[in-house]
Enzyme design. Structure first.
Site, PDB file in Angstrom:
ATOM      1  N   HIS A  34      13.348  41.014 -39.178  1.00 52.23           N
ATOM      2  CA  HIS A  34      14.080  41.482 -37.955  1.00 52.23           C
ATOM      3  C   HIS A  34      12.821  41.557 -36.943  1.00 52.23           C
ATOM      4  O   HIS A  34      11.737  41.988 -37.495  1.00 52.23           O
ATOM      5  CB  HIS A  34      15.219  42.453 -37.945  1.00 52.23           C
ATOM      6  N   GLY A  36      12.027  44.598 -35.958  1.00 57.41           N
ATOM      7  CA  GLY A  36      11.217  45.897 -36.568  1.00 57.41           C
ATOM      8  C   GLY A  36       9.979  45.158 -37.312  1.00 57.41           C
ATOM      9  O   GLY A  36       8.752  45.698 -37.108  1.00 57.41           O
ATOM     10  N   HIS A  37      10.238  44.532 -38.385  1.00 61.52           N
ATOM     11  CA  HIS A  37       9.194  43.821 -39.055  1.00 61.52           C
ATOM     12  C   HIS A  37       8.133  43.108 -38.208  1.00 61.52           C
ATOM     13  O   HIS A  37       6.840  43.192 -38.324  1.00 61.52           O
ATOM     14  CB  HIS A  37       9.623  42.861 -40.138  1.00 61.52           C
ATOM     15  N   LYS A 149      10.871  54.343 -39.387  1.00 65.16           N
ATOM     16  CA  LYS A 149      12.399  54.485 -39.828  1.00 65.16           C
ATOM     17  C   LYS A 149      12.431  54.921 -41.348  1.00 65.16           C
ATOM     18  O   LYS A 149      13.219  55.770 -41.398  1.00 65.16           O
ATOM     19  CB  LYS A 149      12.872  53.048 -39.818  1.00 65.16           C
ATOM     20  N   GLN A 153       8.911  57.640 -46.855  1.00 71.34           N
ATOM     21  CA  GLN A 153       8.204  56.773 -47.477  1.00 71.34           C
ATOM     22  C   GLN A 153       6.827  56.745 -46.831  1.00 71.34           C
ATOM     23  O   GLN A 153       5.879  56.885 -47.607  1.00 71.34           O
ATOM     24  CB  GLN A 153       8.827  55.177 -47.181  1.00 71.34           C
ATOM     25  N   SER A 185      17.478  47.165 -39.352  1.00 75.55           N
ATOM     26  CA  SER A 185      17.502  47.210 -40.876  1.00 75.55           C
ATOM     27  C   SER A 185      17.679  45.895 -41.303  1.00 75.55           C
ATOM     28  O   SER A 185      18.819  45.100 -40.865  1.00 75.55           O
ATOM     29  CB  SER A 185      18.237  48.426 -41.491  1.00 75.55           C
ATOM     30  N   SER A 186      17.278  45.657 -42.468  1.00 76.86           N
ATOM     31  CA  SER A 186      17.806  44.185 -43.247  1.00 76.86           C
ATOM     32  C   SER A 186      19.358  44.688 -43.591  1.00 76.86           C
ATOM     33  O   SER A 186      20.159  43.679 -43.766  1.00 76.86           O
ATOM     34  CB  SER A 186      16.949  43.884 -44.374  1.00 76.86           C
ATOM     35  N   ARG A 187      19.378  45.850 -43.971  1.00 78.51           N
ATOM     36  CA  ARG A 187      20.791  45.911 -44.710  1.00 78.51           C
ATOM     37  C   ARG A 187      21.695  46.086 -43.494  1.00 78.51           C
ATOM     38  O   ARG A 187      22.804  46.044 -43.834  1.00 78.51           O
ATOM     39  CB  ARG A 187      20.782  47.576 -45.082  1.00 78.51           C
TER      40      ARG A 187
HETATM   41  P1  AMP Z   1      11.598  46.655 -45.468  1.00 79.11           P
HETATM   42  O1  AMP Z   1      11.470  45.299 -45.461  1.00 79.11           O
HETATM   43  O2  AMP Z   1      13.037  47.317 -45.125  1.00 79.11           O
HETATM   44  O3  AMP Z   1      11.190  47.351 -46.951  1.00 79.11           O
HETATM   45  O4  AMP Z   1      10.616  47.497 -44.366  1.00 79.11           O
HETATM   46  C1  AMP Z   1       9.151  47.102 -44.378  1.00 79.11           C
HETATM   47  C2  AMP Z   1       8.561  47.843 -43.436  1.00 79.11           C
HETATM   48  O5  AMP Z   1       9.222  47.660 -42.117  1.00 79.11           O
HETATM   49  C3  AMP Z   1       8.720  49.413 -43.760  1.00 79.11           C
HETATM   50  O6  AMP Z   1       7.649  49.918 -43.460  1.00 79.11           O
HETATM   51  C4  AMP Z   1       9.854  49.826 -42.816  1.00 79.11           C
HETATM   52  O7  AMP Z   1       9.600  51.541 -42.605  1.00 79.11           O
HETATM   53  C5  AMP Z   1       9.451  48.990 -41.736  1.00 79.11           C
HETATM   54  N1  AMP Z   1      10.628  48.799 -40.753  1.00 79.11           N
HETATM   55  C6  AMP Z   1      11.895  48.463 -41.275  1.00 79.11           C
HETATM   56  N2  AMP Z   1      12.910  48.515 -40.166  1.00 79.11           N
HETATM   57  C7  AMP Z   1      12.294  49.066 -39.120  1.00 79.11           C
HETATM   58  C8  AMP Z   1      12.449  49.525 -37.789  1.00 79.11           C
HETATM   59  N3  AMP Z   1      13.890  49.163 -37.542  1.00 79.11           N
HETATM   60  N4  AMP Z   1      11.519  50.087 -37.110  1.00 79.11           N
HETATM   61  C9  AMP Z   1      10.361  50.320 -37.449  1.00 79.11           C
HETATM   62  N5  AMP Z   1      10.042  49.817 -38.748  1.00 79.11           N
HETATM   63  C10 AMP Z   1      10.866  49.242 -39.570  1.00 79.11           C
END
Ligand code: AMP
Length: 284
Positions: A34, A36-37, A149, A153, A185-187
Site C-alpha cells: 500500500h 505506506g510501503h 506505525k 518493532q 496496513s495490509s491487514r
Molecule cells: P509490513 O509489510 O506490514 O511488515 O510492513 C513493512 C514495513 O512497512 C514496516 O517497517 C512497517 O512499519 C511499514 N509500514 C506498514 N504500514 C505503514 C504505514 N501505514 N505507515 C508507515 N509505515 C508503514
C-alpha cells in the site's frame, strides 16, 4: 527490476554493489503493498544509490492462532508497484530458503520485546529480530527503512543494531494514513464495510487523547479511561492495550508530557487486530 529468490543470488548482487561503490537501502516487508510501503521505498531511494525490497511473510513471527495462512498476498501486483518506484531488487525468498529444516538460531531483544504487542503475541518480536538479522546479513545494506506505525518493532530493531554492532543505519518513516485517518496496513484488507468504520476508533482515540492533552489533562489514567470509552463505543471493538509510554524507553508513564506516545491495539469482531500510535503533542 530484478526478482531474486535465493539468498545466495541476493548476497552476490549485494557484494557487486559494494565493489561498484553503491550504497544500498533495504526495505523489509511482508508484501501486499500500500502507499505506506511505497513511501518507505521512496525514502530509501533518497538515501541510497540502490533500493532492495524484501517480500517475505515470515512464518516465525506469527503465533499458532494468528493469520499466517490468510495473510493477504498479491505477488504480481507487488512486483508492478515496486518496479514503479524504481526498486532495483525485489528479494522474495521461499520459507525453506530462509528456514531450512535444521534451523535453530534466533535473535532476541529481551526487555523491549516483552511489553505491548509482545505481551499479546509471545515470540512475535523474536521472529522479527531473527528475520531482520538474516536479511541484514544477506543484503548487507547501508540503510534500512522501517515505519513508525510499528513503533515497538522500530525500537527493538534499533536496540538490536546497537547491541550487536550491526553496521546498518536505521531510518524511520512517519505513519502513512488514509484520508480519514486510518493507518494504512495490509491487514485493512480483512475489514468489511462496518469493520472499516470501527477501525477508525484507533485514530479517533488518539485524536481524542491529543485534544484532552491540549486542554491540559496530564493524568494518563484519566486519558486512558476516556480513550477506552471512546474506542468501545464503536461496534465490535475490543481493546488489547491502551498504553501511554515514553517514546524512547517505551516505559509506561503516569503523567503525560512532550515525549508521551499513546500506543493502541484493538481487535475488531474478534478477527482483525489493528495497531496505531501517536505522540500526544501531535508531532511525528
Ligand atoms: P509490513 O509489510 O506490514 O511488515 O510492513 C513493512 C514495513 O512497512 C514496516 O517497517 C512497517 O512499519 C511499514 N509500514 C506498514 N504500514 C505503514 C504505514 N501505514 N505507515 C508507515 N509505515 C508503514
Amino acid at each position: 527490476m530484478n526478482i531474486l529468490t535465493s539468498p545466495g543470488a541476493m548476497r552476490a548482487w549485494a557484494r557487486e554493489q559494494v565493489v561498484l561503490g553503491n550504497k544500498t537501502a533495504l526495505v523489509p516487508t511482508m508484501g501486499f503493498f500500500h502507499e505506506g510501503h511505497l513511501s518507505l521505498m521512496r525514502m530509501a531511494a533518497q538515501h541510497a544509490d540502490t533500493v532492495v525490497v524484501s517480500l517475505f511473510v515470515n512464518p516465525i513471527q506469527f503465533g499458532p492462532n494468528e493469520d499466517l495462512d490468510r495473510y493477504p498476498r498479491n505477488f504480481t501486483k507487488d512486483c508492478e508497484l515496486a518496479a514503479g518506484e524504481g526498486v532495483e531488487v525485489l528479494f522474495a525468498p521461499e520459507t525453506p530458503d530462509m528456514y531450512p529444516a535444521d534451523f535453530q538460531t534466533t535473535v532476541s531483544v529481551e526487555h523491549l520485546s516483552r511489553s505491548l504487542c509482545g505481551a499479546d503475541r509471545p515470540g512475535h518480536f523474536n521472529g522479527v529480530t531473527t528475520v531482520v538479522s538474516k536479511l541484514f546479513n544477506i543484503v548487507q545494506p547501508d540503510f534500512s527503512v522501517f515505519g513508525q506505525k510499528d513503533f515497538q518493532q522500530l525500537a527493538i530493531i534499533r536496540r538490536m543494531v546497537q547491541d550487536l554492532d550491526i553496521g546498518v543505519e536505521i531510518l524511520a518513516h512517519p505513519i502513512v494514513r488514509e484520508s480519514d485517518g486510518l493507518a494504512m496496513s495490509s491487514r485493512n484488507a480483512y475489514l468489511d464495510e462496518n469493520q472499516r468504520k470501527s477501525a477508525l476508533s484507533l485514530s479517533k482515540g488518539i485524536a481524542l487523547a491529543r485534544s484532552l492533552f491540549t486542554e491540559g489533562e496530564r493524568e494518563t489514567a484519566v486519558l486512558g479511561k476516556k480513550v477506552k470509552e471512546h474506542i468501545l463505543s464503536y461496534s465490535g471493538t475490543a481493546v488489547d492495550y491502551i498504553s501511554f509510554i515514553d517514546c524512547s524507553s517505551l516505559e509506561p508513564v503516569d503523567r503525560a508530557g512532550q515525549e508521551t506516545l499513546l500506543a493502541l491495539a484493538v481487535t475488531i469482531d474478534g478477527r482483525v487486530r489493528l495497531i496505531d500510535n501517536g505522540l500526544l503533542t501531535g508531532d511525528e
